[in-house]
Design an enzyme around this catalytic site. Structure first.
Site, PDB file in Angstrom:
ATOM      1  N   ASP A 201       1.252  -7.703   2.182  1.00 22.73           N
ATOM      2  CA  ASP A 201       1.373  -6.258   1.952  1.00 22.73           C
ATOM      3  C   ASP A 201       2.834  -5.824   1.763  1.00 22.73           C
ATOM      4  O   ASP A 201       3.402  -5.139   2.604  1.00 22.73           O
ATOM      5  CB  ASP A 201       0.730  -5.536   3.146  1.00 22.73           C
ATOM      6  CG  ASP A 201       0.395  -4.091   2.830  1.00 22.73           C
ATOM      7  OD1 ASP A 201       0.937  -3.547   1.848  1.00 22.73           O
ATOM      8  OD2 ASP A 201      -0.406  -3.494   3.573  1.00 22.73           O
TER       9      ASP A 201
ATOM     10  N   HIS B  51       0.821  -1.219   0.000  1.00 23.43           N
ATOM     11  CA  HIS B  51       0.000   0.000   0.000  1.00 23.43           C
ATOM     12  C   HIS B  51       0.852   1.265   0.000  1.00 23.43           C
ATOM     13  O   HIS B  51       0.355   2.340  -0.280  1.00 23.43           O
ATOM     14  CB  HIS B  51      -1.060  -0.019   1.120  1.00 23.43           C
ATOM     15  CG  HIS B  51      -0.564   0.256   2.506  1.00 23.43           C
ATOM     16  ND1 HIS B  51      -0.255  -0.744   3.406  1.00 23.43           N
ATOM     17  CD2 HIS B  51      -0.350   1.411   3.165  1.00 23.43           C
ATOM     18  CE1 HIS B  51       0.121  -0.203   4.547  1.00 23.43           C
ATOM     19  NE2 HIS B  51       0.075   1.100   4.429  1.00 23.43           N
TER      20      HIS B  51
ATOM     21  N   SER C 172       4.135   2.129   8.422  1.00 22.40           N
ATOM     22  CA  SER C 172       3.909   1.172   7.343  1.00 22.40           C
ATOM     23  C   SER C 172       5.199   0.947   6.586  1.00 22.40           C
ATOM     24  O   SER C 172       5.854   1.899   6.191  1.00 22.40           O
ATOM     25  CB  SER C 172       2.873   1.710   6.368  1.00 22.40           C
ATOM     26  OG  SER C 172       1.611   1.389   6.819  1.00 22.40           O
TER      27      SER C 172
HETATM   28  N1  ARG Z   1      -4.582   0.448   7.819  1.00 25.71           N
HETATM   29  C1  ARG Z   1      -3.334   0.510   7.115  1.00 25.71           C
HETATM   30  C2  ARG Z   1      -2.775   1.920   7.160  1.00 25.71           C
HETATM   31  O1  ARG Z   1      -3.242   2.719   7.911  1.00 25.71           O
HETATM   32  C3  ARG Z   1      -3.441  -0.010   5.728  1.00 25.71           C
HETATM   33  C4  ARG Z   1      -4.201   0.839   4.767  1.00 25.71           C
HETATM   34  C5  ARG Z   1      -4.234   0.301   3.367  1.00 25.71           C
HETATM   35  N2  ARG Z   1      -5.112  -0.834   3.220  1.00 25.71           N
HETATM   36  C6  ARG Z   1      -6.439  -0.731   2.977  1.00 25.71           C
HETATM   37  N3  ARG Z   1      -7.147  -1.836   2.909  1.00 25.71           N
HETATM   38  N4  ARG Z   1      -7.066   0.405   2.772  1.00 25.71           N
HETATM   39  O2  ARG Z   1      -2.179   2.478   6.299  1.00 25.71           O
HETATM   40  N1  GLU Z   2      -1.034   1.265   7.776  1.00 23.40           N
HETATM   41  C1  GLU Z   2      -0.409   2.344   8.464  1.00 23.40           C
HETATM   42  C2  GLU Z   2       0.480   3.227   7.600  1.00 23.40           C
HETATM   43  O1  GLU Z   2       0.380   3.277   6.431  1.00 23.40           O
HETATM   44  C3  GLU Z   2       0.409   1.825   9.560  1.00 23.40           C
HETATM   45  C4  GLU Z   2      -0.465   1.233  10.512  1.00 23.40           C
HETATM   46  C5  GLU Z   2      -0.665   2.090  11.691  1.00 23.40           C
HETATM   47  O2  GLU Z   2      -1.177   3.217  11.626  1.00 23.40           O
HETATM   48  O3  GLU Z   2      -0.294   1.519  12.694  1.00 23.40           O
HETATM   49  O4  GLU Z   2       1.243   3.988   8.088  1.00 23.40           O
END
Ligand code: ARG
Ligand code: GLU
Length: 723
Positions: free
Chosen positions: A227, A91, A658
């Protein structure tokens, strides 16, 4: 020039006092700047660290910090070979890969694997930044400035000193230098860095692996997402940063991570080294109440309505699906996180824990003789925060409900056009400028469905009209009334008369517009909807709100200063995350998540296959992966007749982490961080080791996918893999 904004916030430490002075002796909370980890060594060793912390960071410039990069504008990546190979999240590479993909080369559907270095694809605009050194320079920035000097004066003195000092650092190091505030502006630190501008795509699994589980599994455990993506950083002469050039060579990395494919077990020591962007752990209770009691609920309520409507339309039409999928992911990411945050803050009774600490602080403040501001500080913060509650509420309703309607948001583009008329340009210049603005809107049209958006209008507008109180513009009240108090009729009328939706009419207007035609824009409902609410926001909300915010920033700085001094400064406080390099440490640890799944700390390929659902895009396992599973063709990556996929630990992480390297007790790479569990997303404000978990991709799944799925085994040859 250095930024003096210390990232709004105050601090919370009763946790240490209440928990850590009793029976829990190890701190897992904390996002530690590399130059502070020396002081954590004893604690880390006790928890399991097996190497000197000097290996992680030292003043000679040979630490593993040189193998961690800020990836793009909001992620982390790690160097995993001497030839500048970078591992990060899928991502995190997503936006870049979108720019490289086309119908012919659909990397989301089919993935991308370079067969050799020549096939690596340049990613214009993508950068990676290495942090070479971090130093506290407060003694050069702050002398002679009393705590209570007002921020306006203080900031200008600091800015001057920073500029001068940064110049000196740039000159002596030949690198970039930026001075940033830490501890709410009570300290200033210089960050010496190098930003490389030639970064190339090397490997990218298809969405069926890299985004498996999609939004449904986002922010939750158990998890089955592969990921990751792979890039390479290139350098110009002398291994230094350079613009893209065919002749650039792979960056020669003296420090890179050794990969440990030997696995781990529950209880093992882990570290995460990366760039958490934001925490506000020392926040004062009423400020937290503003977040969890006002802001989060409005966002969640408005986004629930918006996402429901988007999802219905997306389910009915593939065309709308493609238009809204990326927008949806962004809106849903925050939506889900904030629900977890509210839930966690309530379940942990965080507000009353904060108040307990504040009472204790107040008792100390009463006796404090060193400064004259501590005694009245908390009541001032409280009064200032509460006085701003209504403004915060109004602003959030405008942002999430009114501006959540794309039709109104785009009224803002019309407003920019109107500015051109007011500049009294020549006709040629006017046409030229309008054409450019209209061309820029094509990106919006490409991903827009007016029928869907009209439904959003009908769902969101009542929220604002009912809660916007005295901030509802006259224009809104009249229109609502004129349309027989029916939102549907109001929306029908606005959407059918606006040229924003009628692109023939709009483009015709653009090509024939004359000076006097500004009235056409001013008569358009999209512009009026945008303009009337924005005028109120700009004149009546923002100025007052920023007065409160400026004061709150000032008071928060004093609060932090006092906390650092309290009880002789014996609590070791870490500075809140501010998208600078940090290390957190903890242990591999499972959780019994809310829901039917039960306790676990690891998932496997068998679990991925069990979640396969060809009818749902998000859960469609690629055929080739199913084949590998059927034949159990796992090569060296086979563990207990399967391949481990993801695992969780209690490292303190945040957004920006991330793609961060997840390390074992020897500082070797065992995974890549990519998310947190829903139950623990409140960790940006309150870290509770019993429910906060970071989610990481197991390095063995990454290696398996590269070798067996991507047929890119040549990459493994340049890595240093041990067991
Ligand atoms: N929760 C993760 C972050 O904050 C992954 C986000 C990307 N994935 C998604 N299914 N939208 O970045
Ligand atoms: N998915 C989050 C990011 O892109 C990291 C996960 C979190 O916030 O802990 O930074």
């Amino acid at each position: 020039m250095c930024s003096t904004q210390p990232f709004l916030g105050i601090k919370l430490v009763f946790l240490f006092i209440i928990l850590y002075s009793s029976k829990i002796s190890f701190a897992k909370e904390g996002v530690w700047p590399p130059s502070m980890i020396k002081n954590r060594e004893a604690d880390m060793r006790e928890l399991g660290l097996q190497i000197p912390v000097d290996i992680l960071y030292n003043n000679n410039g040979t630490g593993l910090n040189n193998a961690v990069v800020m990836f793009g504008k909001g992620c982390t990546g790690e160097i995993i070979s001497s030839k500048g190979l970078i591992l990060t999240n899928h991502h995190c590479g997503y936006g870049t890969v979108q720019g490289l993909s086309s119908m012919q080369n659909d990397y989301f559907a089919h993935g991308f694997w370079a067969g050799n270095p020549q096939q690596e694809i340049p990613c214009r605009g993508l950068t990676v930044t290495f942090i070479r050194r971090v130093e506290n320079v407060s003694d050069k920035i702050l002398p002679g400035i009393a705590d209570t000097v007002k921020d306006a004066v203080r900031d200008s003195i600091i800015a001057m000193r920073c500029t001068k000092l940064e110049k000196g650092y740039k000159y002596t190091t030949g690198m970039d230098a930026i001075i940033r505030p830490f501890y709410n502006g009570n300290q200033y630190w210089v960050i010496i860095s190098e930003t490389y501008r030639d970064v190339r795509l090397v490997g990218f699994p298809p969405n069926g692996i890299g985004q498996f589980g999609g939004d449904a599994e986002n922010w939750s455990w158990p998890r089955h997402t592969g990921d990751f993506s792979i890039f390479r950083v290139y350098a110009g002469s002398g291994n230094k940063p350079a613009d893209y050039a065919k002749t650039n060579k792979p960056y020669e990395a003296k420090e890179f991570f050794t990969i440990n494919a030997g696995g781990y077990k529950e209880g093992d020591f882990t570290m995460v080294y990366g760039f958490p962007a934001y925490t506000d752990e020392y926040i004062y209770s009423s400020q937290l109440n503003q977040v969890a009691g006002i802001v989060d609920p409005i966002r969640v309520e408005a986004r629930t309505k918006r996402l429901d409507i988007w999802s219905q339309s997306m389910a009915q039409s593939r065309d709308i699906f493609l238009k809204y999928t990326s927008k949806r992911a962004g809106v849903a990411n925050g939506w889900k996180k904030w629900q977890g945050e509210m839930h966690g803050l309530i379940a942990n009774d965080v507000l009353s824990k904060k108040r307990t600490y504040e009472q204790e602080f107040q008792q100390w403040a009463q006796k404090d003789t060193e400064t004259d501001y501590t005694t009245g500080l908390l009541s001032k913060i409280q009064a200032n925060t509460e006085a701003s509650d209504n403004l915060v509420r109004a602003d959030e309703y405008i942002k999430e409900s009114v501006y959540g309607i794309e039709f109104i948001q785009q009224g803002g583009t019309m407003d920019k056009m109107l500015q051109c008329f007011r500049l009294k340009m020549s006709s040629d210049k006017l046409h030229d400028t309008l054409k450019k603005q209209y061309a820029a809107m094509q990106g919006f049209y490409k991903n827009y469905d007016a029928t869907t958006d009209k439904k959003v209008f009908v769902a969101l507008m009542p929220m604002f009209m009912e809660h916007g109180a005295k901030w509802v513009p006259e224009y809104y009240a009249t229109e609502y009334n004129v349309h027989g108090n029916s939102y549907a009729r109001w929306a029908d009328d606005a959407f059918s008369t606006s040229m924003l939706i009628n692109t023939n009419k709009f483009s015709e207007f653009i090509s024939y517009a004359k000076q006097d035609d500004s009235v056409v824009i001013m008569g358009d409902p999209a512009w009026q909807l945008y303009h009337s609410v924005t005028v109120i926001r700009n004149n009546k909300i923002i100025p007052k709100l920023s007065t409160y915010q400026i004061r709150s920033r000032y008071l928060n700085r004093l609060y932090m200063a006092s906390r650092m001094r309290k009880d002789g400064g014996k609590e070791m406080l870490y500075p809140d995350a501010n998208f600078t390099l940090r290390l957190s440490y903890g242990k591999i640890k499972g959780i019994d998540p809310e829901g039917p799944e039960g306790y676990s700390y690891q998932t496997t390929l068998d679990d991925v296959i069990a979640h396969d659902n060809p009818a749902l895009d998000e859960f469609k396992v690629p055929e080739k992966l199913k084949m590998l599973f059927k034949k159990q063709d796992y090569g060296k990556w086979k563990v207990n007749k399967t391949v481990p996929v993801a695992f969780i630990a209690d490292n303190h992480t945040s957004g920006g982490n991330s793609g961060s390297p997840v390390l074992n007790a020897k500082g070797q790479l065992i995974g890549t961080n990519f998310d947190r569990v829903w139950e623990g997303t409140m960790s940006d404000y309150y870290f509770d080791p019993s429910r906060c978990r970071n989610i990481s991709l197991d390095i063995r799944y990454t290696l398996f996918i590269i070798e067996k799925f991507g047929n890119a085994g040549w990459l493994l040859k340049e890595m240093k893999i041990v067991k």
